[in-house]
Design a protein around this motif. Structure first.
Motif, PDB file in Angstrom:
ATOM      1  N   ALA A   1      30.282 -20.134  11.191  1.00 29.59           N
ATOM      2  CA  ALA A   1      30.941 -20.731  10.023  1.00 29.59           C
ATOM      3  C   ALA A   1      30.904 -19.748   8.848  1.00 29.59           C
ATOM      4  N   ALA A   2      29.758 -19.101   8.646  1.00 33.65           N
ATOM      5  CA  ALA A   2      29.630 -18.169   7.520  1.00 33.65           C
ATOM      6  C   ALA A   2      30.572 -16.979   7.699  1.00 33.65           C
ATOM      7  N   LYS A   3      30.646 -16.470   8.930  1.00 36.29           N
ATOM      8  CA  LYS A   3      31.483 -15.295   9.190  1.00 36.29           C
ATOM      9  C   LYS A   3      32.967 -15.614   8.955  1.00 36.29           C
ATOM     10  N   THR A   4      33.386 -16.809   9.356  1.00 33.02           N
ATOM     11  CA  THR A   4      34.820 -17.139   9.270  1.00 33.02           C
ATOM     12  C   THR A   4      35.149 -17.873   7.968  1.00 33.02           C
ATOM     13  N   GLY A   5      34.147 -18.097   7.143  1.00 29.72           N
ATOM     14  CA  GLY A   5      34.382 -18.691   5.827  1.00 29.72           C
ATOM     15  C   GLY A   5      34.796 -20.150   5.878  1.00 29.72           C
ATOM     16  N   VAL A   6      34.273 -20.883   6.869  1.00 26.34           N
ATOM     17  CA  VAL A   6      34.607 -22.313   6.950  1.00 26.34           C
ATOM     18  C   VAL A   6      33.338 -23.145   6.809  1.00 26.34           C
ATOM     19  N   ASP A   7      33.553 -24.429   6.640  1.00 30.48           N
ATOM     20  CA  ASP A   7      32.461 -25.396   6.616  1.00 30.48           C
ATOM     21  C   ASP A   7      31.900 -25.540   8.037  1.00 30.48           C
ATOM     22  N   VAL A   8      30.612 -25.778   8.153  1.00 26.31           N
ATOM     23  CA  VAL A   8      30.042 -25.929   9.511  1.00 26.31           C
ATOM     24  C   VAL A   8      30.721 -27.047  10.304  1.00 26.31           C
ATOM     25  N   ASN A   9      31.237 -28.053   9.599  1.00 22.98           N
ATOM     26  CA  ASN A   9      31.879 -29.182  10.299  1.00 22.98           C
ATOM     27  C   ASN A   9      33.186 -28.782  10.978  1.00 22.98           C
ATOM     28  N   SER A  10      33.718 -27.604  10.629  1.00 20.16           N
ATOM     29  CA  SER A  10      34.978 -27.150  11.234  1.00 20.16           C
ATOM     30  C   SER A  10      34.752 -26.425  12.562  1.00 20.16           C
ATOM     31  N   VAL A  11      33.485 -26.132  12.882  1.00 19.82           N
ATOM     32  CA  VAL A  11      33.181 -25.359  14.107  1.00 19.82           C
ATOM     33  C   VAL A  11      32.859 -26.314  15.253  1.00 19.82           C
ATOM     34  N   HIS A  12      33.598 -26.166  16.353  1.00 19.55           N
ATOM     35  CA  HIS A  12      33.377 -27.038  17.517  1.00 19.55           C
ATOM     36  C   HIS A  12      33.296 -26.202  18.800  1.00 19.55           C
ATOM     37  N   ASN A  13      32.757 -26.815  19.819  1.00 19.47           N
ATOM     38  CA  ASN A  13      32.770 -26.276  21.202  1.00 19.47           C
ATOM     39  C   ASN A  13      32.049 -24.937  21.351  1.00 19.47           C
ATOM     40  N   LEU A  14      30.922 -24.868  20.727  1.00 16.25           N
ATOM     41  CA  LEU A  14      30.060 -23.694  20.858  1.00 16.25           C
ATOM     42  C   LEU A  14      28.951 -24.069  21.850  1.00 16.25           C
ATOM     43  N   ALA A  15      28.352 -23.073  22.487  1.00 16.81           N
ATOM     44  CA  ALA A  15      27.330 -23.382  23.496  1.00 16.81           C
ATOM     45  C   ALA A  15      26.193 -22.379  23.468  1.00 16.81           C
ATOM     46  N   ILE A  16      24.992 -22.877  23.753  1.00 20.82           N
ATOM     47  CA  ILE A  16      23.857 -21.999  24.064  1.00 20.82           C
ATOM     48  C   ILE A  16      23.585 -22.173  25.548  1.00 20.82           C
ATOM     49  N   TRP A  17      23.599 -21.095  26.286  1.00 20.94           N
ATOM     50  CA  TRP A  17      23.295 -21.137  27.725  1.00 20.94           C
ATOM     51  C   TRP A  17      21.909 -20.558  27.974  1.00 20.94           C
ATOM     52  N   GLY A  18      21.176 -21.179  28.873  1.00 19.70           N
ATOM     53  CA  GLY A  18      19.989 -20.549  29.434  1.00 19.70           C
ATOM     54  C   GLY A  18      18.654 -20.932  28.853  1.00 19.70           C
ATOM     55  N   ASN A  19      17.877 -19.905  28.537  1.00 22.74           N
ATOM     56  CA  ASN A  19      16.474 -20.057  28.162  1.00 22.74           C
ATOM     57  C   ASN A  19      16.334 -20.011  26.634  1.00 22.74           C
ATOM     58  N   HIS A  20      15.402 -20.772  26.079  1.00 23.35           N
ATOM     59  CA  HIS A  20      15.080 -20.612  24.651  1.00 23.35           C
ATOM     60  C   HIS A  20      14.169 -19.384  24.548  1.00 23.35           C
ATOM     61  N   SER A  21      14.792 -18.213  24.657  1.00 23.64           N
ATOM     62  CA  SER A  21      14.031 -16.963  24.606  1.00 23.64           C
ATOM     63  C   SER A  21      14.934 -15.928  23.951  1.00 23.64           C
TER      64      SER A  21
END
Ligand code: NAX
Length: 325
Positions: free
Chosen positions: A169-189
């Motif tokens: 959101a910060a990089k593209t200059g939008v509100d966090v509510n405008s960002v959808h369909n992002l994913a974290i895959w795998g391990n919390h590492s």
């Protein structure tokens, strides 16, 4: 107030995440303003005095929703009849300690806690593991609780997800509510894979709005190393943001969401990920159950990173295998 109270176990009750967490739960932020709660706080014997102080402060808030507090250093007492278990407490990595030592030390803890949950918790108990190494600790607890449904176990990658949303959101200059369909895959590492291949910002594909070099050299490493950056700046690890992620993970698990969020849950082989690992996927939630977002096209860039995470989790699983018999 007509609802009967639910029981919520929180381990590491005197730790810094718990200090940002328990007050918000007691205020109704996790399960809503109509849901009374009874908190079951588990600590090490050495931290019981500090836990007493936390309980005094909880008392001093006179929260209308807080209908009781159980304070104990015995997992069998802590988990009796609980509906939710937030396994936050874990041994930190000490000086000179190898990752394998950390895994083994915590394996014993999470085995004991899994067994205690199996024996004493409500059989529909929803369990979130936060203490690191979170995915493998959840794997151990799940294997130590054969009578509980594996769907009731999860490990937290929601903080990583929130960090990724905020960066994009910060990089593209939008509100966090405008960002959808992002994913974290795998391990919390440190090799987790924050994936914006499918992300949409105000109806536009995020990958058309940022350069590939930013994704590779900036976005992915920043999300992966955000925890270390917070430690460097603050002198302590993330606590308030972790507590907020815990609340968001549990609230969505209970109330449901159509929004993609990330959670580490047991792999059933989706996307070719080894069955049985506790692996982070993009998920939605309905009727108290996570569903992995289906039919995503996985390009070679993503596949390589997803496989590296699978391998790391297989190694962790193999390191603790002998403790699970
Ligand atoms: P603290 O060291 O402040 O608190 C941990 C507390 O847990 C201590 O009071 C300790 O006495 C207690 N504890 C240790 N073993 C226990 C056991 N067997 N039973 C009951 N209590 C026990 O750590 P804190 O900053 O609160 O972090 C807690 C855990 O969360 C750590 O393992 C940390 O690495 C992990 N994190 C995981 C995150 C995630 O996204 N999955 C992010 C935040 C955090 O770093």
């Amino acid at each position: 107030m007509t609802k009967s109270p639910v029981r919520i176990a929180i381990t590491g009750g005197a730790g810094q995440i718990a200090y940002s967490l328990v007050f918000r739960i007691a205020a109704g932020e996790m399960l809503g303003p109509e849901q009374p709660v009874i908190l079951h706080l588990l600590e090490m014997p050495s931290a019981m005095e500090a836990l007493k102080g936390v309980v005094m402060e909880l008392d001093d808030c006179a929260y209308p929703l807080l209908q009781g507090i159980v304070m104990t250093d015995d997992a069998n007492i802590a988990f009796t009849d609980v509906d939710y278990a937030l396994l936050v407490g874990a041994m930190p990595r000490g000086p000179g300690m190898e990752r394998s030592d950390l895994l083994k030390t915590n394996a014993t803890t999470f085995k004991t806690q899994g067994q205690a949950l199996n024996a004493h918790a409500n059989h529909n108990v929803k369990i979130l593991v936060v203490g690191n190494p979170a995915n493998t600790n959840a794997y151990i607890a799940m294997h130590s609780a054969p009578d509980l449904n594996h769907k009731n176990f999860s490990a937290m990658t929601r903080l990583d997800h929130n960090r990724a949303v905020a960066q994009l959101a910060a990089k593209t200059g939008v509100d966090v509510n405008s960002v959808h369909n992002l994913a974290i895959w795998g391990n919390h590492s440190a090799i987790q894979y924050p994936d914006i291949t499918h992300a949409i910002i105000n109806g536009v594909k995020a990958t058309t709005m940022v350069k590939p070099s930013w994704i590779l050299d900036d976005f992915i490493p920043t999300v992966q190393q955000r925890g270390s950056m917070v430690i460097k700046a603050r002198g302590k690890s993330s606590a308030a943001s972790a507590a907020y992620a815990i609340i968001s993970h549990m609230r969505d698990w209970v109330m449901g969401t159509d929004e993609w969020v990330s959670a580490a849950i047991m792999s059933n082989g989706d996307y070719g990920i080894t069955e049985g690992l506790i692996y982070s996927f993009p998920v939605t939630v309905k009727d108290g159950e996570f569903s992995i977002v289906q039919d995503l096209e996985i390009n070679d860039f993503s596949r390589t990173r997803m496989l590296a995470n699978q391998q790391e989790l297989e190694q962790e699983r193999d390191m603790v295998a002998h403790l699970l018999n």
